[in-house]
Write an enzyme that holds these catalytic residues in place. Structure first.
Site, mmCIF file in Angstrom:
data_model
loop_
_atom_site.group_PDB
_atom_site.id
_atom_site.type_symbol
_atom_site.label_atom_id
_atom_site.label_comp_id
_atom_site.label_asym_id
_atom_site.label_seq_id
_atom_site.Cartn_x
_atom_site.Cartn_y
_atom_site.Cartn_z
ATOM 1 N N LYS A 121 8.529 42.769 -8.722
ATOM 2 C CA LYS A 121 7.076 43.322 -8.377
ATOM 3 C C LYS A 121 7.085 44.714 -8.120
ATOM 4 C CE LYS A 121 4.016 44.259 -4.892
ATOM 5 N NZ LYS A 121 4.009 45.051 -3.576
ATOM 6 N N ASP A 139 2.171 39.697 -5.957
ATOM 7 C CA ASP A 139 2.913 39.626 -4.736
ATOM 8 C C ASP A 139 2.221 38.207 -3.928
ATOM 9 O OD1 ASP A 139 0.264 39.972 -4.003
ATOM 10 O OD2 ASP A 139 0.586 42.062 -3.048
#
Length: 205
Positions: A121, A139
């Site tokens: 991420k 996320d």
């Protein structure tokens, strides 16, 4: 309504509410963005933005951050969640960039993910926001909203990322990532959420 139709309508709503979503973490270059994203884990963007000015004045580049002690780094970032571990990883991260990448953050997903403290991420955020490469960082917040809106039934963020990438054109991925984050904060919280008043949940969930 099919997922593709739903995604198109959601995209139109997000474009109307956030036509040009700003990058929430303040930074001056790719290295500073990378540091800010690492600090943002389990910490609000607002708190990171309160911490980084002093950190970047002291250590604006990998070489200067690598020379700092973990103790000194920790003093500057103590108000962030998981600060001791982050101080250790930031020093390792800065040293690796200085020693193995000539002091420059690599503009390559695989190379970024090999850096200390950098996951998929974080690498996706840097690839998109620092270098303009198509990436859709997902996320837990985006994972939650994608499920709530019926865009994905995935049980993990990796599959949610794959689902969202299929629904939105690559040139929109970075913008959609930011728009969904802002929308979640302002209209679609995890708790005490009134679906009837939500511009998306009122019809999509």
């Amino acid at each position: 309504m099919k997922r593709a139709e739903k995604a198109k309508r959601i995209g139109q709503i997000l474009d109307r509410l956030y036509p040009m979503p700003p990058i929430p973490l303040h930074h001056g270059d790719p290295f500073q963005l990378l540091v800010a994203v690492v600090l943002s884990a389990q910490t609000t963007d607002a708190q990171v933005n309160r911490v980084t000015p002093a950190l970047f004045r002291r250590a604006p580049a990998p070489e200067t951050l690598a020379r700092m002690s973990e103790t000194d780094i920790l003093k500057l970032i103590r108000s962030c969640g998981l600060a001791p571990g982050k101080a250790r990883r930031l020093k390792q991260l800065a040293r690796t960039i200085a020693d193995e990448h000539g002091g420059e953050v690599p503009a390559d997903m695989e190379a970024l993910e090999k850096l200390p403290g950098v996951g998929h991420k974080t690498a996706s955020v840097v690839m998109n926001q620092a270098f303009g490469h198509p990436a859709f960082p997902v996320d837990t917040h985006i994972h939650r909203l994608a499920a709530r809106w019926g865009l994905s039934k995935a049980k993990d963020v990796k599959q949610t990322e794959r689902d969202l990438k299929k629904l939105f054109p690559a040139e929109e991925w970075g913008k959609r990532h930011l728009q969904i984050i802002y929308f979640g904060r302002e209209h679609c919280p995890a708790r005490n959420h009134d679906k009837a008043e939500c511009p998306i949940c009122s019809w999509a969930s």
